[in-house]
Design an enzyme around this catalytic site. Structure first.
Site, PDB file in Angstrom:
ATOM      1  N   TYR A  42     -12.264   7.475  11.436  1.00 52.60           N
ATOM      2  CA  TYR A  42     -11.443   7.936  10.310  1.00 52.60           C
ATOM      3  C   TYR A  42     -12.034   7.422   9.005  1.00 52.60           C
ATOM      4  O   TYR A  42     -12.400   6.252   8.901  1.00 52.60           O
ATOM      5  CB  TYR A  42     -10.018   7.394  10.483  1.00 52.60           C
ATOM      6  CG  TYR A  42      -9.086   7.625   9.319  1.00 52.60           C
ATOM      7  CD1 TYR A  42      -8.239   8.723   9.291  1.00 52.60           C
ATOM      8  CD2 TYR A  42      -9.020   6.725   8.258  1.00 52.60           C
ATOM      9  CE1 TYR A  42      -7.362   8.930   8.243  1.00 52.60           C
ATOM     10  CE2 TYR A  42      -8.149   6.924   7.200  1.00 52.60           C
ATOM     11  CZ  TYR A  42      -7.319   8.022   7.191  1.00 52.60           C
ATOM     12  OH  TYR A  42      -6.453   8.221   6.156  1.00 52.60           O
TER      13      TYR A  42
ATOM     14  N   THR B 121      -4.703  11.111   0.009  1.00 53.04           N
ATOM     15  CA  THR B 121      -5.975  11.239   0.729  1.00 53.04           C
ATOM     16  C   THR B 121      -5.869  12.297   1.823  1.00 53.04           C
ATOM     17  O   THR B 121      -4.775  12.697   2.219  1.00 53.04           O
ATOM     18  CB  THR B 121      -6.397   9.910   1.395  1.00 53.04           C
ATOM     19  OG1 THR B 121      -5.449   9.578   2.412  1.00 53.04           O
ATOM     20  CG2 THR B 121      -6.514   8.791   0.384  1.00 53.04           C
TER      21      THR B 121
ATOM     22  N   HIS C 163       0.793  -1.224   0.000  1.00 53.03           N
ATOM     23  CA  HIS C 163       0.000   0.000   0.000  1.00 53.03           C
ATOM     24  C   HIS C 163       0.827   1.277   0.000  1.00 53.03           C
ATOM     25  O   HIS C 163       0.269   2.369  -0.018  1.00 53.03           O
ATOM     26  CB  HIS C 163      -0.878  -0.039   1.252  1.00 53.03           C
ATOM     27  CG  HIS C 163      -1.975   0.974   1.283  1.00 53.03           C
ATOM     28  ND1 HIS C 163      -2.450   1.615   0.158  1.00 53.03           N
ATOM     29  CD2 HIS C 163      -2.697   1.465   2.298  1.00 53.03           C
ATOM     30  CE1 HIS C 163      -3.413   2.449   0.514  1.00 53.03           C
ATOM     31  NE2 HIS C 163      -3.573   2.375   1.798  1.00 53.03           N
TER      32      HIS C 163
END
Length: 918
Positions: A521, A534, A390
């Site tokens: 979140y 993001t 990721h």
């Protein structure tokens, strides 16, 4: 594979000098941003500070400024994308306080307000200005800090960082077995690779606005490689082969030529895969598990770094060549022997594999993985998913890959029936079966098995890595909710944003279980900016707290709906701000990292002049340090051990470390509110489309839930993980809430429709989302209703055929069924009146607004970046940090480079397998 180093190390300048001087190198602006990926094999170095010429994480062009990069549509908009803006400091602080207020007591919030006020009067403005100065020479002000936060993470990436996608089954039954499904997915994935490399992949857009496409250049041929000073991202952007894992054993074969055209048909790939499966079965799985080296990628990163050195240290060993083959592969295909039956079991298999002990030996699929790369996982029954590293890519990017690959498998089948069926790609590879084999170049299409030299040290390491992984798997649990009661269509018909509606469902379910709200979140995608990732949406607000309290109180239905509407609108507003990069988390985190860099630079200046551990903004860069000590100090401050700061002390007025010791954190980061906001209990992400069954990830804190969800037209798919925190009960509560809120909304809609009909309105508004055919009967029902209420005499529509008028109309209300199932009687319900502010035209305007915002699931790209998730893992790293790590790394890199020149031809790596008849 030859990896070209793109940076060299030189001693750093002082931070103050670097930040105050004008950079002599060209500043990266939107007009000079490369549209294309350079034709280089790049080793990306996470431990190097960014600079305009770095090539670290942001690819610099190989052409001169006067030359134009090669054409193509994929990166055509890159030079027009705006840079990620830095919010105003006062706005950031106000958003920070607003996010914390509903999570704190009055006393706690007063303390936080004082800390923020001190920050604004002392350190804040200086840090903010230095950040703006720093950002002038960067593609994105947060990018390097972002990478550092991932790559300095020491704990295992499995369950902690890597997310997963679970694909829908292939709609063509013949493909729903392992070999044919895997071959189909590989064939489509290769076309995707080709489209990216040839820059033919159409750019992503949201409502016509182009998005950043940089992450697609980081998707293939990329590996996360651990070192003793943090991880690196390495990439071979010319690689042509893939790696297949089966029963923990490794195989490889080439699939592309030098032009990135496929050199194998789907049938050719299937033959290779079947050959691999047959070969892997020859070794009993209990024996194969003892040498399943993939399990080492689940180790602590520093342990894994040491084990990689063991693998590569013997010049006469196969291991270094085998490791290079795995690292440089396009991606890894994992062929599992299991057939999970439930959604939860499938999700676990895609996220972390299964743990199954037989006679003391691990035979689960957890050993059949390589977590440092993009993985396509296919079960024995054809169920397939994706697990991805990721660091360089977010969920939105991998979602595009997954959905395009899934769509192409369907269209390819359609073209086998009708040759005129459409294609996903602007152009496709020439048919390999019609090409001259000589045109393929230097390739090897026959599978080769990698044969590792398993010494005693590696055998023991595999054993202990597996037992620790089994512990980790057993510490987590997974539950899924395939909610078919309704989906996006019903939610928008009620005038709500789908994402906000589901977010409030999570809040209500948690409050219903525990009677409190917790830090939540959700990522908002910022890819409309150059190299955007993001921003954090903080779901909990005063309005959301009021809603959950109202919902669980003995309140009338209209009050509950009004509270829900306000909470959803507040969430929509936050989402819009965050999509514009106007949140608070990234800005504050960047200032925190910048402050840490300044302290590192001060420490370096007071130590040896030749120290390489400081930071520099020179073009040559220098090894970076993690921000571990920042989190450590921040946590200590909450326990009363953090150093206090005299009021009025600013950054420039602080004395040197040799005079006063380590300087205290800026007030805002030393306050308990910072820790609370970065200790995520509900980590959520909305990422998916109809090509996916589920999407998910592990919890980011010991007391938290990891919630991945997909909102489809008529259903909602939710995957929840936790460390055994009543996950099943949370999912059940969530389902009950979703049914109950539908019941309340329907009652209110019927009452509102009846009121409108009584006032001469059109009752069809009660059925937003119904077809025109349904509106005919709805109009008749409204007329009949007005008769029963004693209003004007109705005028019933004429019935052309009297037979059609016979019999009793069966409606959803009369049958006791809801839109997609039985109406819930959860908690008995409550009295409901007319909805305030939703009659007549206001409903229409709300509906129009919700239709626009129904696309906000595109904004919620999955991003696991969360400063709080790193606190526990990084707390201890500040103490005992060794100097000159880079010297060791440089020498080891030189040694490995020397060894690589002595290695055999790649065609000779591994045992060549005889192909089966297929």
């Amino acid at each position: 594979m030859t990896l070209t180093e793109v940076r060299t190390f030189t001693p750093p300048r002082a931070f103050g000098d670097a930040i105050s001087q004008t950079l002599v190198t060209p500043v990266i602006t939107t007009s000079t941003t490369p549209r294309s990926v350079p034709d280089l094999h790049i080793t990306l170095k996470p431990a190097i500070s960014p600079s305009p010429k770095s090539g670290q994480f942001n690819m610099t062009p190989t052409t001169t400024p006067e030359e134009k990069p090669k054409g193509g549509v994929t990166f055509a908009h890159q030079d027009k994308l705006p840079k990620l803006p830095i919010p105003e400091l006062e706005s950031t602080c106000q958003r920070y306080l607003s996010s914390l207020k509903p999570l704190q007591t009055h006393r706690e919030h007063a303390e936080t307000r004082r800390a923020v006020q001190e920050f604004l009067q002392t350190d804040g403005p200086e840090l903010h200005e230095k950040l703006k100065k720093y950002a002038e020479g960067q593609t994105s002000y947060i990018e390097q800090f972002w990478y550092d936060s991932y790559l300095n993470y020491d704990n295992p990436v499995v369950l902690n960082l890597n997310p997963f996608f679970l694909l829908e089954d292939d709609p063509t039954p013949a493909r729903n077995n392992q070999v044919t499904r895997a071959a189909s997915l590989i064939a489509s994935a290769l076309e995707f690779v080709r489209a990216v490399r040839r820059e033919e992949l159409p750019p992503d857009t949201v409502r016509g606005t182009p998005l950043d496409m940089y992450q697609y250049s980081r998707l293939f041929g990329t590996a996360r490689v651990p070192t003793d000073s943090g991880c690196q991202i390495q990439q071979d952007d010319k690689t042509k082969h893939l790696v297949v894992m089966c029963h923990g054993q490794f195989y490889w074969f080439d699939v592309l030529d030098d032009n990135s055209d496929a050199i194998m048909t789907e049938k050719d790939i299937a033959i290779n895969l079947q050959t691999i499966v047959d070969d892997a079965r020859q070794i009993p799985i209990q024996e194969a598990a003892k040498s399943a080296l993939g399990v080492l990628s689940t180790e602590n990163r520093k342990v894994w770094s040491g084990l990689r050195d063991v693998l590569a240290k013997d010049p006469g060993s196969n291991n270094a060549d085998c490791l290079s083959i795995v690292d440089s592969a396009l991606f890894v295909v994992c062929l599992d022997y299991t057939e999970p039956t439930s959604s939860a079991a499938l999700c676990q298999n895609m996220l972390c594999g299964t743990s199954e002990i037989e006679k003391g030996v691990q035979i689960g699929t957890c050993t059949n993985r390589w977590y440092d790369k993009l993985q396509i996982i296919v079960c024995k029954n054809g169920s397939a998913g994706i697990n991805f590293e990721h660091t360089g890519v977010d969920g939105h990017t991998v979602l595009r890959f997954a959905s395009d690959v899934y769509t192409d498998t369907i269209l390819r089948f359609a073209r086998s029936i009708n040759g005129k069926a459409p294609s996903m790609w602007a152009s496709t590879s020439p048919d390999p079966s019609k090409r001259d084999p000589e045109s393929f170049g230097d390739v090897s299409t026959t599978p080769h098995k990698l044969e590792w030299d398993m010494g005693p040290e590696l055998s023991v390491a595999v054993r202990f890595a597996e037992t620790r992984l089994a512990d980790l798997i057993e510490q987590n649990e997974f539950q899924c909710l395939d909610f078919n009661g309704y989906g996006k269509n019903f939610i928008t018909s009620m005038g709500f944003s789908p994402d906000a509606f589901v977010q409030m469902a999570f809040q209500a379910a948690y409050y219903g279980l525990y009677g409190r709200v917790e830090c939540t979140y959700e990522p908002a995608m910022t890819k409309m900016f150059l190299h955007g990732r993001t921003e954090a949406i903080r779901t909990v607000s005063d309005d959301s707290v009021n809603f959950v309290q109202t919902f669980w109180a003995d309140a009338p239905g209209d009050a509950k709906i009004e509270a829900l509407r306000k909470a959803c609108q507040a969430h929509v507003n936050k989402t819009r701000d965050c999509a514009k990069a106007q949140g608070c988390d990234r800005h504050l985190y960047a200032m925190l990292c910048l402050w840490q860099r300044m302290q590192d630079d001060d420490n370096a200046s007071t130590s040896s002049g030749s120290s390489m551990n400081g930071y520099s903004f020179e073009d040559s860069g220098s090894p970076s340090k993690s921000t571990d000590s920042v989190f450590s100090q921040s946590m200590d401050s909450t326990n009363g051990t953090g150093a206090g700061r005299d009021r009025g002390d600013s950054i420039n007025s602080l004395t040197t470390p040799s005079q006063r010791g380590p300087p205290p954190l800026p007030a805002i980061f030393g306050d308990a509110g910072w820790d609370k906001l970065n200790t995520t209990i509900l980590s959520t992400s909305n990422c998916g489309n109809p090509s996916l069954r589920h999407f998910g990830f592990g919890p980011v804190s010991g007391e938290g839930f990891g919630i991945g969800y997909i909102i489809k037209d008529e259903c909602i798919s939710i995957c929840v993980s936790s460390r055994h925190r009543q996950t099943r009960r949370f999912v059940d509560t969530l389902e009950s809430y979703l049914l109950e809120i539908r019941r309340i909304l329907r009652i209110a809609a019927r009452n509102n429709a009846a009121a409108n009909a009584a006032n001469g309105g059109n009752a069809a508004c009660a059925g937003k989302g119904m077809t025109r055919a349904r509106e005919i009967d709805a109009a008749a029902d409204a007329a009949a209703s007005s008769t029963q209420n004693g209003t004007d005499k109705p005028v019933r529509p004429k019935i052309g055929n009297r037979i059609k008028s016979r019999g009793r109309l069966v409606t959803q209300q009369s049958s006791g069924l809801g839109q997609n199932g039985p109406t819930s009687t959860y908690n008995g319900g409550s009295s409901v009146g007319n909805i305030k502010g939703t009659g007549g035209g206001s409903v229409s305007s709300a509906m129009e607004e919700s239709v626009v915002m129904s696309e906000d699931d595109e904004i919620g790209g999955y991003g696991f970046f969360d400063a709080g998730m790193l606190q526990q893992a990084l707390k201890a790293r500040q103490q005992g940090r060794q100097h000159h790590h880079h010297h060791t790394h440089d020498s080891s890199s030189d040694d490995r480079s020397q060894q690589s020149r002595q290695r055999r031809s790649r065609r000779d790596v591994g045992k060549r397998l005889p192909l089966i008849d297929y």
